[in-house]
Design a protein around this motif. Structure first.
Motif, PDB file in Angstrom:
ATOM      1  N   GLU A  19      69.055 -21.895 -28.024  1.00 51.26           N
ATOM      2  CA  GLU A  19      67.954 -22.660 -27.668  1.00 51.26           C
ATOM      3  C   GLU A  19      68.436 -23.784 -27.057  1.00 51.26           C
ATOM      4  O   GLU A  19      67.854 -24.246 -25.855  1.00 51.26           O
ATOM      5  CB  GLU A  19      66.839 -22.786 -28.990  1.00 51.26           C
ATOM      6  N   ILE A  25      68.449 -18.921 -32.181  1.00 58.02           N
ATOM      7  CA  ILE A  25      67.221 -18.012 -32.522  1.00 58.02           C
ATOM      8  C   ILE A  25      67.900 -16.718 -32.986  1.00 58.02           C
ATOM      9  O   ILE A  25      68.625 -16.224 -32.032  1.00 58.02           O
ATOM     10  CB  ILE A  25      66.097 -18.156 -31.524  1.00 58.02           C
ATOM     11  N   HIS A  35      64.519 -19.279 -36.292  1.00 65.36           N
ATOM     12  CA  HIS A  35      65.009 -20.433 -35.868  1.00 65.36           C
ATOM     13  C   HIS A  35      65.993 -21.319 -36.608  1.00 65.36           C
ATOM     14  O   HIS A  35      65.503 -21.978 -37.833  1.00 65.36           O
ATOM     15  CB  HIS A  35      63.815 -21.571 -35.320  1.00 65.36           C
TER      16      HIS A  35
END
Length: 682
Positions: A19, A25, A35
């Protein structure tokens, strides 16, 4: 405090994405998504690397396993298809078994009949023949049984190994998906770095207030933007010129973007026509900075014909191929000067310079023009300003072919039919124009022909796009047999020659060189007269003519680009005027094309939707023509295939090629405003 497990994700089917510098993720493509955040970028990379290695091992173990297919990630469609195939094979084997039973039954009866014949008192020779037939019947029955058994064994083998094959197929499919995702991620990261570099370069020159207003103005009428660091982008605020929508195709609910949204279409059209009468258009709305995932579109295009690939307008420039073809006339004054030459060899030098000048507009133009619709036209009437007028028409769709005719009151005619073939090779795109260009001078009757060279667009996936021209052009005067050979040298990193180099020689029918040409296809062309020196061979004499400044003649030099051309698709002064509104033109003119007009106004999402509508309309028209042709064939009635409106296909008297030649009547119809014969293509 005790920590409990929140759930699990199978690594073999997990999707691991990064990310930002610390976050990543993990998801299974369904309801479960985790996450995770690392303490640093190095720690994040260590976790991602370890998870990727573990995922690779899990996938490998799954592929090698011989367990039941209950836990396989094979889609229900694949299972059903495989079961149907096995069921079909079983039925075919049953049919073969039935045939085998019939063969056995009739074979036994045949052998019984032959045995009865042997028991009869027949000549010795007949008994020998009957015995041979009996043996062959036995061999035939044995062979049939062997064939049936082999088919049954094949079916058993297919049923036994079907699960292994499914797993292997799924493994290959997963590998392909991972490779595509990796390349897509690479393209995204490259695009992100380029945008970050541009933002860092532009940022110091802008105040926060002007940067914000620039972004707001650029984004007016825009659809979804990329979510990659939008808050870090800054742009100069461009001066937007909003043009009216296509009057030939009004759509309900469409609004004009920008500050002029409260002005009616008729008022804008009237205002635009007044501006056109006063002076030529010198600018267009700036190109919006829309991000695009190039790999997601290009990955399925490798090896295909470019004209058959549905491409979004993000790859285009707001001009059609007919308008790009008309840009060949930007340096028409070279043909005007050639028409005044009394010496045919000097005239050939100017024709050669005109040929090279047509490539000067492509040096920064990495976007592709719109593919014209069948029957689409484009006119450029410069008879009062520059003494010439031009007409183009799309005469074929597959393969795409455009016919062009230009005539000048200064004593020359230019005509051509160009078919564009192109191939996407992964790293570069090759564009190969096919067709012959004709230039005829009225006073002398000199008729010149030549063909175009190959254009290559490099760094399609990763890197900055750049264009190169390579190949040779032979320009022939069919009246005097004079000839000019031009060589376009491809760019080489290891070459010491100047980039985009072009050389040429002008020879008479005997092959003697009279002029040499030197220059580049993006800047200028010069010629040197070759005068043999007494006591020296031809090569030395030619070299000396290069060194003599008195013999140098500047044939052509490129005009500078307009101010802020980098924000306007690198259009030249002529290109900026080509899509400007004009009154009295045919309803099939490219200026009326709605998707092209929407793109020019910066409304790319609407342009993409309009482009799909036009392509579908053209597709339905083609199917209708094909159905009519098939019906005419079945009924035995004559059927006229599609014919161009302003051009006629016939054999060229000089090259003996079948080509489209202007049949006339366009300018007369324009004067009468009689466009009843024009089809509805927009």
């Amino acid at each position: 405090m005790r920590h409990t497990c929140r759930g699990t994700i199978n690594l073999a089917t997990a999707n691991i994405t990064v990310e930002d510098s610390c976050n990543f993720i993990i998801s299974n493509g369904g309801a479960q998504t985790y996450h995770l955040k690392a303490s640093s970028e190095v720690e994040r990379q260590r976790w991602v690397t370890a998870l990727e290695l573990a995922k690779a091992k899990a996938v490998k173990m799954l592929a090698e396993s011989d367990e039941s297919g209950d836990e396989e990630s094979v889609s229900q469609t694949d299972k059903t298809e495989l079961q149907n195939t096995l069921r079909t094979l079983s039925s075919k084997v049953e049919d073969l078994s039935t045939c085998n039973d019939l063969i056995t039954k009739h074979g036994i009866a045949l052998q019984r009949s032959l045995s009865e014949l042997e028991s009869l008192k027949l000549p010795a020779e007949s008994n020998e023949k009957i015995k041979q037939v009996n043996e062959r019947a036995t061999l035939f029955r044995i062979t049939s049984n062997a064939m049936i058994n082999a088919c049954r064994d094949f079916l058993m083998l297919a049923q036994t190994h079907s699960k292994t094959w499914r797993k292997s197929l799924q493994y290959e499919k997963d590998q392909r998906i991972r490779l595509e995702e990796t390349l897509e991620q690479l393209a995204k990261q490259h695009n992100h770095l380029e945008r970050a570099f541009r933002g860092a370069t532009v940022l110091p020159a802008n105040t926060p207030g002007s940067a914000g207003s620039g972004k707001d103005q650029c984004c007016s009428g825009k659809g979804d933007m990329s979510d990659e660091d939008d808050e870090n982008e800054f742009f100069d605020a461009p001066e937007i010129i909003t043009l009216p929508e296509n009057l030939g195709h009004k759509r309900s609910g469409s609004n004009i973007s920008g500050a002029s949204s409260d002005i009616s279409l008729d008022e804008q059209y009237k205002h635009q026509l007044e501006e056109t009468k006063k002076e030529k258009r010198t600018r267009i709305p700036y190109k919006p900075n829309y991000s695009l995932n190039l790999w997601s579109i290009m990955k399925n295009c490798i090896g295909k014909e470019l004209s058959k690939i549905p491409m979004p307008v993000n790859f285009n420039e707001p001009l059609s191929m007919l308008q790009r073809l008309t840009e060949d006339l930007e340096y028409h004054e070279l043909l005007d000067r050639a028409a005044k030459c009394e010496n045919s060899l000097e005239q050939l030098c100017y024709v050669a310079a005109f040929t090279v000048s047509s490539y000067s507009t492509t040096v920064f133009r990495t976007s592709k023009p719109f593919n014209p619709l069948l029957g689409e036209t484009f006119e450029l009437d410069q008879l009062e300003e520059n003494g010439y007028r031009s007409l183009c028409e799309q005469v074929s769709h597959h393969p795409p072919a455009a016919a062009h005719h230009a005539e000048s009151k200064n004593g020359w005619t230019l005509r051509q039919e160009i078919t564009i073939t192109s191939k996407f090779r992964g790293k570069y795109l090759s564009i190969m124009p096919l067709g012959t260009i004709h230039c005829i001078f009225h006073a002398t009757g000199h008729h010149y022909t030549w063909k175009k060279v190959t254009t290559t667009v490099h760094n399609i996936i990763v890197g900055k796009l750049w264009i190169d021209q390579s190949g040779e052009i032979d320009i022939v005067n069919h009246k005097t047999r004079d000839k000019c050979n031009l060589k376009f040298f491809p760019y080489s990193y290891f070459s010491r020659d100047v980039a985009r180099k072009v050389t040429g020689e002008v020879t008479d029918p005997s092959g003697k060189v009279h002029f040499t040409l030197l220059g580049t296809w993006d800047e200028k062309m010069e010629c040197f007269k070759v005068q043999p020196v007494i006591g020296e061979n031809e090569s030395n004499a030619r070299q000396r003519s290069h060194e003599t400044e008195e013999s140098r003649v500047m044939l052509w030099k490129r005009n500078p680009l307009p101010k802020n051309a980098e924000n306007m698709y690198y259009f030249s002064e002529l290109a900026l005027t080509l899509n400007a509104w004009e009154s009295g033109i045919a309803p099939t003119d490219s200026r009326f094309r709605p998707d092209q007009r929407l793109m020019e106004n910066g409304r790319w999402d609407e342009a993409n939707a309009e482009k799909q509508r036009l392509e579908e309309k053209q597709r339905l028209s083609r199917k209708k023509r094909e159905a009519e042709a098939m019906k005419a064939t079945e009924d035995g009635t004559p059927y006229d295939p599609y014919k161009a409106l302003w051009f006629e296909r016939k054999k060229d008297p000089v090259t003996k090629e079948l080509t489209h030649i202007y049949r006339g009547e366009y300018w007369e119809c324009k004067e009468k405003q009689d466009w009843n014969s024009c089809p509805d293509i927009f």
